[in-house]
Write an enzyme that holds these catalytic residues in place. Structure first.
Site, mmCIF file in Angstrom:
data_model
loop_
_atom_site.group_PDB
_atom_site.id
_atom_site.type_symbol
_atom_site.label_atom_id
_atom_site.label_comp_id
_atom_site.label_asym_id
_atom_site.label_seq_id
_atom_site.Cartn_x
_atom_site.Cartn_y
_atom_site.Cartn_z
ATOM 1 N N ASP A 54 4.293 80.840 48.720
ATOM 2 C CA ASP A 54 4.568 80.387 50.078
ATOM 3 C C ASP A 54 3.531 79.380 50.568
ATOM 4 O O ASP A 54 3.862 78.438 51.285
ATOM 5 C CB ASP A 54 4.611 81.585 51.034
ATOM 6 C CG ASP A 54 5.933 82.349 50.936
ATOM 7 O OD1 ASP A 54 6.803 81.929 50.151
ATOM 8 O OD2 ASP A 54 6.082 83.358 51.641
ATOM 9 N N GLY A 55 2.262 79.572 50.191
ATOM 10 C CA GLY A 55 1.222 78.635 50.621
ATOM 11 C C GLY A 55 1.477 77.226 50.106
ATOM 12 O O GLY A 55 1.348 76.239 50.850
ATOM 13 N N ASP A 129 2.837 78.516 61.864
ATOM 14 C CA ASP A 129 2.241 78.771 63.174
ATOM 15 C C ASP A 129 1.048 77.878 63.461
ATOM 16 O O ASP A 129 0.424 77.320 62.558
ATOM 17 C CB ASP A 129 1.812 80.245 63.295
ATOM 18 C CG ASP A 129 0.986 80.725 62.108
ATOM 19 O OD1 ASP A 129 0.136 79.957 61.612
ATOM 20 O OD2 ASP A 129 1.186 81.872 61.665
ATOM 21 N N ARG A 156 -7.594 85.899 78.809
ATOM 22 C CA ARG A 156 -8.813 86.068 78.031
ATOM 23 C C ARG A 156 -8.427 86.899 76.826
ATOM 24 O O ARG A 156 -7.897 88.010 76.957
ATOM 25 C CB ARG A 156 -9.906 86.761 78.846
ATOM 26 C CG ARG A 156 -10.492 85.868 79.943
ATOM 27 C CD ARG A 156 -11.713 86.502 80.599
ATOM 28 N NE ARG A 156 -12.818 86.658 79.665
ATOM 29 C CZ ARG A 156 -13.664 85.679 79.322
ATOM 30 N NH1 ARG A 156 -13.511 84.465 79.832
ATOM 31 N NH2 ARG A 156 -14.637 85.893 78.471
ATOM 32 N N SER A 174 1.783 90.631 62.324
ATOM 33 C CA SER A 174 0.657 91.572 62.259
ATOM 34 C C SER A 174 -0.029 91.731 63.609
ATOM 35 O O SER A 174 -0.773 92.696 63.826
ATOM 36 C CB SER A 174 -0.361 91.111 61.205
ATOM 37 O OG SER A 174 -0.971 89.902 61.579
ATOM 38 N N GLN A 228 -4.112 76.653 56.926
ATOM 39 C CA GLN A 228 -4.556 75.794 55.833
ATOM 40 C C GLN A 228 -5.433 74.636 56.279
ATOM 41 O O GLN A 228 -6.262 74.144 55.517
ATOM 42 C CB GLN A 228 -3.337 75.257 55.070
ATOM 43 C CG GLN A 228 -2.554 76.377 54.377
ATOM 44 C CD GLN A 228 -1.358 75.860 53.608
ATOM 45 O OE1 GLN A 228 -0.754 74.846 53.961
ATOM 46 N NE2 GLN A 228 -0.990 76.570 52.548
#
Length: 272
Positions: A54-55, A129, A156, A174, A228
Site C-alpha cells: 500500500d505504501g 490523509d 486543543r 485507529s 510519507q
C-alpha cells in the site's frame, strides 16, 4: 487491452525486484511493452503495476494522478487495502487484466496548501490523509477549524486527521474515526486525543473546503501527507484542504469485494 505497462517496485527491496522481473517476463511473453522510470511511464504507459504494498501504491498514486493512468497493485505481504493482488496470484490475475477482465474504481485525493499572509509555502497531495500533529513534545497544539469559511470549533488536541474514504481505514480508524466506503463522496475529520471529549469525528461533503488555522504551539507542529512526506508549520499559518481535481483509477481482480478485504484486515467474525 493494454499495450504498454509501467512497472514500479518498492525501493531497496530484493523481493520486489525479483517479482518485477517475473512480471516483466510474463508481460513481454504476451507481447506487451514494459517501461520503468517516472518519465517513461508518464509518457508511454496505459497501465501501471505496482509491485510492493500500500505504501508504494500511495506514492505512485500521488506521482501519476495527473496522467490518469490506471493502477494495479501486487502485494508482497499480507492482503492490502489498495494493493490487493496477492503475489501468489499475480500470473493468473495479470493475465485476466490483460484480457479486459477486471473491476475498476475511482478514488479521490486531497490537495493541501500551507499559506501565510496570502503566500503559498507548500503544496501537497494525499490519497489517504493529511495529519496535523504536535512535534516531539507532550504538549497539545491549538487550532481553529473552518468548513467553507464558517467557523466550526477551536480545539486543543494532539492533532487532527483529515481523511479521504480511502484513508478512513488507516490512522483515522485507529483514532476512532468511521470506516467510509470508497464510493462515499466525503471528507472525514478526526481529532487526535482532544482535550475536550465532546470533539467527535465529523464527516463533511466531498466538495467542502477545510481550513485549519494554527493558533498556539509550544514546540512546533508537523503536517504529514500519507505518512510519507511532511512539513513543519508555525503559528499564523493556515492549512487549506479540498478534494484534488483529478482522481486515480484503481484496477482490481474481477472478483474484488471491498467488504471481504475489510473482514480480512480487521478480523471481523474471527474468534478470539
Amino acid at each position: 487491452m493494454f499495450h504498454t505497462i509501467g512497472i514500479i517496485t518498492k525501493p531497496n527491496d530484493p523481493r520486489s525486484n525479483d517479482k518485477a522481473k517475473e512480471l516483466s517476463a510474463l508481460l513481454k511473453g504476451k507481447g506487451v511493452d514494459v517501461v520503468q522510470g517516472d518519465k517513461q511511464i508518464a509518457e508511454q504507459a496505459d497501465l501501471i503495476i505496482v509491485v510492493g504494498g500500500d505504501g508504494s501504491l500511495l506514492n505512485t498514486a500521488r506521482t501519476f494522478v495527473d496522467n490518469k493512468i490506471p493502477i494495479l497493485g501486487i502485494n508482497l505481504g499480507r492482503l492490502g487495502f489498495l494493493a490487493d493482488v496477492p503475489a501468489t496470484s499475480m500470473v493468473d490475475i495479470v493475465t485476466e487484466v490483460l484480457n479486459g477482465d477486471f473491476t475498476q474504481e475511482k478514488r479521490h485525493l486531497l490537495s493541501c496548501k500551507i499559506e501565510q499572509d496570502s503566500k503559498i509555502l507548500g503544496q501537497f497531495l494525499a490519497l489517504n490523509d493529511v495529519v496535523v500533529h504536535r512535534a516531539e513534545t507532550l504538549k497539545m497544539i491549538e487550532f481553529d477549524l473552518l468548513i467553507d469559511g464558517k467557523f466550526v470549533n477551536n480545539q486543543r488536541a494532539d492533532g487532527l486527521i483529515v481523511t479521504t474514504p480511502t484513508g478512513s481505514t488507516a490512522y483515522a480508524l485507529s483514532s476512532g474515526g468511521p470506516i467510509m466506503h470508497p464510493g462515499v463522496n466525503a471528507i472525514g475529520l478526526v481529532s487526535i486525543c482532544p482535550h475536550t471529549m465532546s470533539h467527535r469525528p465529523l464527516l463533511v461533503p466531498g466538495d467542502s473546503e477545510v481550513v485549519i488555522q494554527v493558533k498556539d504551539l509550544d514546540n512546533g507542529a508537523i503536517v504529514s501527507f500519507d505518512g510519507q512526506t511532511s512539513m513543519a508549520v508555525s503559528v499564523g499559518q493556515d492549512i487549506c484542504l479540498h478534494q484534488y481535481r483529478n482522481l486515480i483509477h484503481l484496477l482490481h481482480p474481477k472478483n474484488y469485494d471491498y467488504f471481504e478485504i475489510i473482514r480480512s484486515k480487521l478480523h471481523w467474525g474471527h474468534k478470539l
